[in-house]
Scaffold this motif. Structure first.
Motif, PDB file in Angstrom:
ATOM      1  N   SER A  72      64.498   7.454 -14.062  1.00 48.65           N
ATOM      2  CA  SER A  72      65.232   7.047 -14.585  1.00 48.65           C
ATOM      3  C   SER A  72      64.831   5.558 -14.310  1.00 48.65           C
ATOM      4  O   SER A  72      65.502   5.076 -15.844  1.00 48.65           O
ATOM      5  CB  SER A  72      65.949   7.026 -12.837  1.00 48.65           C
ATOM      6  N   THR A  73      63.604   4.745 -14.307  1.00 47.99           N
ATOM      7  CA  THR A  73      62.442   3.975 -15.011  1.00 47.99           C
ATOM      8  C   THR A  73      62.910   3.711 -16.047  1.00 47.99           C
ATOM      9  O   THR A  73      62.262   2.305 -16.694  1.00 47.99           O
ATOM     10  CB  THR A  73      61.889   3.366 -13.206  1.00 47.99           C
ATOM     11  N   GLY A  74      62.940   4.490 -16.467  1.00 47.84           N
ATOM     12  CA  GLY A  74      62.260   4.534 -18.142  1.00 47.84           C
ATOM     13  C   GLY A  74      60.869   5.516 -18.855  1.00 47.84           C
ATOM     14  O   GLY A  74      60.534   5.352 -19.811  1.00 47.84           O
ATOM     15  N   TRP A  75      59.828   5.023 -17.365  1.00 52.02           N
ATOM     16  CA  TRP A  75      58.846   6.249 -18.067  1.00 52.02           C
ATOM     17  C   TRP A  75      58.727   7.322 -18.235  1.00 52.02           C
ATOM     18  O   TRP A  75      59.598   8.396 -17.202  1.00 52.02           O
ATOM     19  CB  TRP A  75      57.949   5.651 -16.855  1.00 52.02           C
ATOM     20  N   LEU A  76      58.222   7.833 -18.857  1.00 50.69           N
ATOM     21  CA  LEU A  76      57.966   9.255 -19.357  1.00 50.69           C
ATOM     22  C   LEU A  76      56.676   9.388 -19.934  1.00 50.69           C
ATOM     23  O   LEU A  76      55.452   9.021 -19.946  1.00 50.69           O
ATOM     24  CB  LEU A  76      58.815   9.095 -21.073  1.00 50.69           C
ATOM     25  N   SER A  77      56.518   9.946 -19.341  1.00 52.08           N
ATOM     26  CA  SER A  77      55.481  11.415 -19.439  1.00 52.08           C
ATOM     27  C   SER A  77      54.777  12.380 -20.749  1.00 52.08           C
ATOM     28  O   SER A  77      56.277  13.609 -20.771  1.00 52.08           O
ATOM     29  CB  SER A  77      54.836  12.124 -17.928  1.00 52.08           C
ATOM     30  N   THR A  78      54.605  12.839 -21.254  1.00 52.79           N
ATOM     31  CA  THR A  78      54.397  13.932 -22.318  1.00 52.79           C
ATOM     32  C   THR A  78      53.059  14.558 -22.733  1.00 52.79           C
ATOM     33  O   THR A  78      52.213  13.882 -22.142  1.00 52.79           O
ATOM     34  CB  THR A  78      54.595  13.466 -24.012  1.00 52.79           C
ATOM     35  N   ILE A  79      53.294  15.536 -22.000  1.00 54.12           N
ATOM     36  CA  ILE A  79      52.277  16.425 -21.685  1.00 54.12           C
ATOM     37  C   ILE A  79      52.409  18.064 -22.560  1.00 54.12           C
ATOM     38  O   ILE A  79      52.927  18.484 -23.115  1.00 54.12           O
ATOM     39  CB  ILE A  79      52.324  16.984 -20.105  1.00 54.12           C
ATOM     40  N   GLU A  80      50.175  17.280 -23.172  1.00 52.46           N
ATOM     41  CA  GLU A  80      50.829  18.573 -24.939  1.00 52.46           C
ATOM     42  C   GLU A  80      49.029  19.605 -24.063  1.00 52.46           C
ATOM     43  O   GLU A  80      48.395  19.005 -23.029  1.00 52.46           O
ATOM     44  CB  GLU A  80      50.172  17.381 -25.627  1.00 52.46           C
ATOM     45  N   TYR A  81      49.622  20.820 -23.847  1.00 53.11           N
ATOM     46  CA  TYR A  81      49.210  21.693 -24.552  1.00 53.11           C
ATOM     47  C   TYR A  81      47.893  22.775 -25.459  1.00 53.11           C
ATOM     48  O   TYR A  81      48.681  22.786 -26.249  1.00 53.11           O
ATOM     49  CB  TYR A  81      49.316  22.911 -23.197  1.00 53.11           C
ATOM     50  N   LYS A  82      47.083  22.270 -25.036  1.00 51.19           N
ATOM     51  CA  LYS A  82      45.831  23.016 -26.025  1.00 51.19           C
ATOM     52  C   LYS A  82      44.882  23.680 -25.167  1.00 51.19           C
ATOM     53  O   LYS A  82      43.844  23.752 -24.796  1.00 51.19           O
ATOM     54  CB  LYS A  82      45.381  21.796 -26.946  1.00 51.19           C
ATOM     55  N   GLY A  83      45.745  25.259 -25.834  1.00 50.70           N
ATOM     56  CA  GLY A  83      44.899  26.504 -25.091  1.00 50.70           C
ATOM     57  C   GLY A  83      43.368  27.692 -26.361  1.00 50.70           C
ATOM     58  O   GLY A  83      43.081  27.129 -26.756  1.00 50.70           O
ATOM     59  N   LYS A  84      43.065  28.323 -25.675  1.00 44.36           N
ATOM     60  CA  LYS A  84      41.356  28.689 -26.087  1.00 44.36           C
ATOM     61  C   LYS A  84      42.384  29.426 -27.174  1.00 44.36           C
ATOM     62  O   LYS A  84      43.435  30.557 -26.729  1.00 44.36           O
ATOM     63  CB  LYS A  84      40.757  29.951 -25.121  1.00 44.36           C
ATOM     64  N   GLY A  85      42.146  29.525 -28.157  1.00 43.37           N
ATOM     65  CA  GLY A  85      42.075  29.871 -29.325  1.00 43.37           C
ATOM     66  C   GLY A  85      40.847  31.654 -30.099  1.00 43.37           C
ATOM     67  O   GLY A  85      40.193  31.426 -28.958  1.00 43.37           O
TER      68      GLY A  85
END
Length: 387
Positions: free
Chosen positions: A222-235
């Motif tokens: 709500s304070t504006g901070w944003l965490s964007t979490i991207e996942y990359k796994g074993k192909g």
């Protein structure tokens, strides 16, 4: 798809179960729609009900409590991100470590309950409590509430799964979200909207399923901070299992560089700016404390599924199937009786709302998709365990 089945190795499958596992794979290959109703072979079943899974959110309760200790908006947003990443190992890899492969949890019955707590100590302040209720059976939806009232940190959420089969993997779209609230010394309340990652279940053809996280999830403050979490796994040919990249970006009025975190969510990660360790889940977790079986009510998970769980743990799958069938038949009869009497099941700890205002308000800040979701409001009537 036939070629995949032809290549399937059943070395990890018990000899007595190889035929049923091969039949299961063939059923998967020809199935369209939601897989949640499919019956899995007994050896792939977990002795644990899905209602116990919200406990994974707090198996490191000191990190949950530490969110309140942050002195700034940025420090608290980082603490929330660290706590969230530290929950992923328990939620998505712990069955592989303890049981050799991912297991299908027991599908909870409507009204099933799970209660527990983590005792108070110097590291985490007050006691942290958990209340879980299965609020829907079709589709299966689990609602939960985790509270450390002394620290002023509360998590409320719900989750469901929509499953499909694609490219040799089971794809799980997690439906639902969680809202974390932090009561500040100023009297203000900070809120964090947490969306859920998608899952990909691989390893089916070898009889040893495991989970990889996929795509992206968000934590919006709500304070504006944003965490964007991207996942990359074993192909299939390359890549490292369970890798992620998290970027914490400031609100538009704060001119500072984003924090970037990279690592593997089931072990450790680093802050790329400082090279300092960000999270580390290689140490033992803290198990939740649950009331003795004789003190549990008939709707509590471990008592309800006791016979089934015992059979699975002992490898007596015939006994497990008998107990499971009895529970499921009783539930079907209960629903028929309710329908005949014009009654509906009343929830015990939560109230359903068509639109979650926190989701809509915070979701607008990062253009959440979907733009609106329903929710479950906690009624404040959970049990109070002894400290």
């Amino acid at each position: 798809m036939f070629s995949f089945i032809g290549l399937c190795s059943t070395q990890a499958v018990p000899a007595a179960q190889k035929s049923s596992w091969t039949s299961f794979l063939k059923s998967l290959a020809g199935f369209t729609g939601d897989l949640s109703a499919m019956t899995a072979p007994p050896f792939i079943l977990s002795p644990t009900s899905l209602t116990e899974f919200p406990a994974y959110w707090c198996e490191r309760p000191e990190l949950f409590a530490a969110i309140a200790d942050g002195k700034t908006d940025q420090a608290r947003a980082l603490a929330v991100l660290k706590w969230f990443i530290s929950t992923l190992k328990g939620q998505y890899t712990s069955r592989n470590e303890s049981m050799g492969s991912e297991k299908k949890p027991l599908n909870p019955v409507l009204g099933e309950l799970f209660y527990g707590y983590w005792p108070a100590n110097a590291a985490r302040g007050g006691k942290t409590t958990l209340v879980v209720e299965q609020v829907s059976h079709h589709p299966p939806i689990t609602a939960y509430r985790i509270e450390n009232l002394e620290k002023g940190v509360i998590l409320t959420g719900h989750s469901a799964q929509k499953t499909s089969f694609s490219g040799g993997s089971i794809i799980v779209k997690q439906v639902g979200h969680a809202v974390l609230t932090v009561s500040l010394p100023s009297g203000e309340t900070e809120e964090y909207l947490i969306t859920l990652p998608r899952l990909r279940i691989d390893g089916l053809w070898f009889g040893s399923p495991y989970i990889e996280l996929a795509e992206t999830n968000y934590i919006q403050s709500s304070t504006g901070w944003l965490s964007t979490i991207e996942y990359k796994g074993k192909g299939y040919f390359s890549g490292k299992s369970h890798t992620f990249k998290a970027t914490l970006t400031p609100p538009s009025h704060i001119h500072t560089s984003p924090h970037v975190i990279e690592g593997t969510w089931h072990t450790t990660s680093k802050d790329l700016h400082s090279s300092a360790t960000f999270h580390d889940v290689t140490s033992p977790k803290v198990e939740i404390t649950v009331a003795p079986m004789e003190e549990q009510g008939e709707w509590e998970s471990r008592k309800l599924w006791y016979g089934v769980a015992k059979g699975i743990r002992e490898g007596d799958f015939e006994s497990a199937a008998t107990f499971k069938g009895k529970i499921e038949n009783e539930q079907r009869q209960r629903r028929r009786d309710e329908s005949a009497g014009g009654a509906t099941w009343e929830l015990k700890h939560f109230k359903h709302v068509e639109h979650d205002p926190v989701y809509e308000r915070l979701g607008k800040l990062f253009k959440a998709n979907p733009p609106t979701e329903d929710g479950y409001v906690y009624l404040g009537n959970g049990p109070r365990s002894e400290s």
